[in-house]
Scaffold this active site. Structure first.
Site, PDB file in Angstrom:
ATOM      1  N   THR A 115       0.879  -1.184   0.000  1.00 28.45           N
ATOM      2  CA  THR A 115       0.000   0.000   0.000  1.00 28.45           C
ATOM      3  C   THR A 115       0.906   1.219   0.000  1.00 28.45           C
ATOM      4  O   THR A 115       1.611   1.466   0.983  1.00 28.45           O
ATOM      5  CB  THR A 115      -0.889   0.020   1.256  1.00 28.45           C
ATOM      6  OG1 THR A 115      -1.681  -1.165   1.273  1.00 28.45           O
ATOM      7  CG2 THR A 115      -1.802   1.238   1.248  1.00 28.45           C
TER       8      THR A 115
ATOM      9  N   LYS B 144      -1.371   5.621   8.335  1.00 28.11           N
ATOM     10  CA  LYS B 144      -0.611   5.576   7.074  1.00 28.11           C
ATOM     11  C   LYS B 144      -1.565   5.756   5.883  1.00 28.11           C
ATOM     12  O   LYS B 144      -1.315   6.574   4.993  1.00 28.11           O
ATOM     13  CB  LYS B 144       0.120   4.230   6.960  1.00 28.11           C
ATOM     14  CG  LYS B 144       0.770   4.017   5.603  1.00 28.11           C
ATOM     15  CD  LYS B 144       1.288   2.606   5.394  1.00 28.11           C
ATOM     16  CE  LYS B 144       1.640   2.419   3.931  1.00 28.11           C
ATOM     17  NZ  LYS B 144       2.205   1.110   3.618  1.00 28.11           N
TER      18      LYS B 144
ATOM     19  N   LYS C 186      -7.808   1.641  -3.060  1.00 26.24           N
ATOM     20  CA  LYS C 186      -7.500   1.281  -1.663  1.00 26.24           C
ATOM     21  C   LYS C 186      -7.553   2.525  -0.767  1.00 26.24           C
ATOM     22  O   LYS C 186      -8.098   2.485   0.340  1.00 26.24           O
ATOM     23  CB  LYS C 186      -6.123   0.616  -1.626  1.00 26.24           C
ATOM     24  CG  LYS C 186      -5.505   0.493  -0.265  1.00 26.24           C
ATOM     25  CD  LYS C 186      -5.567  -0.887   0.315  1.00 26.24           C
ATOM     26  CE  LYS C 186      -5.048  -0.870   1.744  1.00 26.24           C
ATOM     27  NZ  LYS C 186      -5.254  -2.063   2.471  1.00 26.24           N
TER      28      LYS C 186
HETATM   29  P1  NAD Z   1       6.043  -5.712   7.409  1.00 20.99           P
HETATM   30  O1  NAD Z   1       6.843  -4.566   7.913  1.00 20.99           O
HETATM   31  O2  NAD Z   1       5.664  -6.811   8.343  1.00 20.99           O
HETATM   32  O3  NAD Z   1       6.805  -6.396   6.161  1.00 20.99           O
HETATM   33  C1  NAD Z   1       7.499  -5.681   5.172  1.00 20.99           C
HETATM   34  C2  NAD Z   1       8.782  -6.448   4.859  1.00 20.99           C
HETATM   35  O4  NAD Z   1       9.455  -5.796   3.770  1.00 20.99           O
HETATM   36  C3  NAD Z   1       9.771  -6.502   6.030  1.00 20.99           C
HETATM   37  O5  NAD Z   1      10.095  -7.838   6.341  1.00 20.99           O
HETATM   38  C4  NAD Z   1      10.975  -5.722   5.511  1.00 20.99           C
HETATM   39  O6  NAD Z   1      12.217  -6.209   6.002  1.00 20.99           O
HETATM   40  C5  NAD Z   1      10.842  -5.919   4.010  1.00 20.99           C
HETATM   41  N1  NAD Z   1      11.579  -4.935   3.233  1.00 20.99           N
HETATM   42  C6  NAD Z   1      11.669  -3.588   3.433  1.00 20.99           C
HETATM   43  N2  NAD Z   1      12.471  -3.027   2.512  1.00 20.99           N
HETATM   44  C7  NAD Z   1      12.893  -4.042   1.711  1.00 20.99           C
HETATM   45  C8  NAD Z   1      13.745  -4.097   0.583  1.00 20.99           C
HETATM   46  N3  NAD Z   1      14.344  -2.993   0.101  1.00 20.99           N
HETATM   47  N4  NAD Z   1      13.968  -5.293   0.005  1.00 20.99           N
HETATM   48  C9  NAD Z   1      13.387  -6.409   0.490  1.00 20.99           C
HETATM   49  N5  NAD Z   1      12.572  -6.436   1.565  1.00 20.99           N
HETATM   50  C10 NAD Z   1      12.336  -5.248   2.166  1.00 20.99           C
HETATM   51  O7  NAD Z   1       4.741  -5.076   6.731  1.00 20.99           O
HETATM   52  P2  NAD Z   1       3.368  -5.824   6.359  1.00 20.99           P
HETATM   53  O8  NAD Z   1       2.414  -5.742   7.506  1.00 20.99           O
HETATM   54  O9  NAD Z   1       3.686  -7.146   5.753  1.00 20.99           O
HETATM   55  O10 NAD Z   1       2.795  -4.828   5.244  1.00 20.99           O
HETATM   56  C11 NAD Z   1       3.345  -4.785   3.930  1.00 20.99           C
HETATM   57  C12 NAD Z   1       2.485  -3.888   3.077  1.00 20.99           C
HETATM   58  O11 NAD Z   1       1.143  -4.373   3.069  1.00 20.99           O
HETATM   59  C13 NAD Z   1       2.398  -2.441   3.593  1.00 20.99           C
HETATM   60  O12 NAD Z   1       2.453  -1.575   2.494  1.00 20.99           O
HETATM   61  C14 NAD Z   1       1.062  -2.384   4.305  1.00 20.99           C
HETATM   62  O13 NAD Z   1       0.503  -1.090   4.318  1.00 20.99           O
HETATM   63  C15 NAD Z   1       0.244  -3.347   3.448  1.00 20.99           C
HETATM   64  N6  NAD Z   1      -0.890  -3.958   4.146  1.00 20.99           N
HETATM   65  C16 NAD Z   1      -0.732  -4.475   5.396  1.00 20.99           C
HETATM   66  C17 NAD Z   1      -1.828  -5.055   6.036  1.00 20.99           C
HETATM   67  C18 NAD Z   1      -1.689  -5.643   7.415  1.00 20.99           C
HETATM   68  O14 NAD Z   1      -2.708  -5.911   8.052  1.00 20.99           O
HETATM   69  N7  NAD Z   1      -0.472  -5.878   7.915  1.00 20.99           N
HETATM   70  C19 NAD Z   1      -3.070  -5.109   5.391  1.00 20.99           C
HETATM   71  C20 NAD Z   1      -3.183  -4.606   4.088  1.00 20.99           C
HETATM   72  C21 NAD Z   1      -2.087  -4.025   3.471  1.00 20.99           C
END
Ligand code: NAD
Length: 296
Positions: free
Chosen positions: A96, A246, A171
């Site tokens: 997102t 966010k 979204k």
């Molecule tokens: P998270 O922080 O748990 O996971 C993100 C991962 O990306 C981390 O493990 C991080 O180390 C990795 N990362 C960061 N930079 C990187 C790079 N340059 N190369 C490789 N890996 C890298 O976050 P999440 O909860 O999994 O959310 C991910 C996305 O999904 C976000 O954009 C969030 O807004 C969206 N989202 C989350 C939810 C939720 O409930 N958690 C729901 C819908 C959407």
């Protein structure tokens, strides 16, 4: 069976990659953080040590990263996905992120002859684990058709929202409604408490009246009426206040950049800023009712 790269193996990426594996695909996962790679490996996701290895010969690469700056880096930096992906690899960003980054990266991909989709999801970690996410997809129809069977392994609804960036647009609009409606429902319960109207009675009336909405009937911010809502477990997330903030900031930024008038969306962002500043970032977003009740 397809060869699929998966970049970003966090709370969402890990269960999404596992759904692809369960559907019979060969997944190569990468995360910049070694602990995330190790946790993914322990969960049964084969991992690689370099970003470039996710794309080599892959039918598709999914990315699930925290924010726009991470997406720009992973796609556009030297050695990023746009440099290493072949012309037959479909790139799908499910993070997102802000609209501007999404459209910029799309444009850069198109200029390099690489097919890309923005495909953010709703449904949270529970939906990722169950394979019931909704994908809101922006990009060319032919690319959506290519990605659809893969997204179907992780989600129940795949909706084509239009051209590049329109998945992110859908979204942010949805979540702006959600943030505003949660505040409205919370204010109504806080007012009812002050004027001596029982919460269950208010719920029973409004859930069949014109104030009915998802924030009330599926995610009620007071304990009791909806047993599954986070209010019944001291507002343990769920969907954190930090995530809601966010998304509201993304909507506010897009409104400012594009001349849209979204006063309630902007105000919802400032109320969630206040709530998060109170140390509630990790609480469920419906816990904002505790701040709205006030002390006076
Ligand atoms: P998270 O922080 O748990 O996971 C993100 C991962 O990306 C981390 O493990 C991080 O180390 C990795 N990362 C960061 N930079 C990187 C790079 N340059 N190369 C490789 N890996 C890298 O976050 P999440 O909860 O999994 O959310 C991910 C996305 O999904 C976000 O954009 C969030 O807004 C969206 N989202 C989350 C939810 C939720 O409930 N958690 C729901 C819908 C959407």
């Amino acid at each position: 069976m397809a060869e699929i790269g998966f970049v970003g193996l966090g709370n969402m990426g890990r269960p999404m990659a596992l759904r692809l594996i369960a559907a019979g695909h060969a997944v190569r996962g990468f995360d910049v953080a070694a602990p995330a790679r190790e946790a993914a490996g322990a969960a049964g996701i084969p991992t690689v040590e370099e970003l470039a290895a996710t794309a080599a010969g892959a039918e598709a690469v999914f990315t699930m990263l925290p924010a726009g700056a991470d997406v720009r880096a992973v796609y556009c930096d030297a050695g990023g996905l746009l440099a290493v992906a072949g012309p037959d690899t479909l790139l799908v960003d499910s993070s997102t992120i802000d609209l501007e980054t999404a459209r910029d990266v799309h444009a850069e991909a198109s200029a390099g002859g690489i097919a890309m989709l923005d495909a953010p999801v709703s449904g949270g970690v529970g939906g990722a684990e169950a394979g019931t996410l909704t994908f809101m997809v922006g990009g060319e129809a032919s690319d959506v058709a290519r990605g659809e069977p893969l997204m179907a392994a992780m989600g129940r609804n795949i909706v084509h929202a239009g051209g590049p960036g329109n998945g992110q647009a859908a979204k942010m609009c949805n979540n702006m409604i959600l943030g505003v409606s949660m505040i409205a429902v919370s204010e109504a319960f806080a007012l009812a408490e002050r004027v001596g109207l029982d919460a269950q009675t208010l719920f029973d009336i409004v859930s069949t009246a014109s104030g009915q909405c998802w924030s009330l009937t599926s995610y009620c911010p007071v304990p009791g009426p909806v047993p599954s809502s986070p209010a019944n477990r001291d507002y343990r997330a769920g969907f954190t206040a930090a995530m809601m903030l966010k998304d509201l900031r993304l909507a506010r930024g897009a409104a400012q950049a594009n001349g849209a008038n979204t006063p309630l969306g902007s105000h919802a962002a400032s109320l969630y800023e206040q709530y998060c500043a109170d140390g509630e970032e990790g609480s469920d977003f419906s816990g904002i009712i505790r701040m709205l009740r006030g002390g006076g």
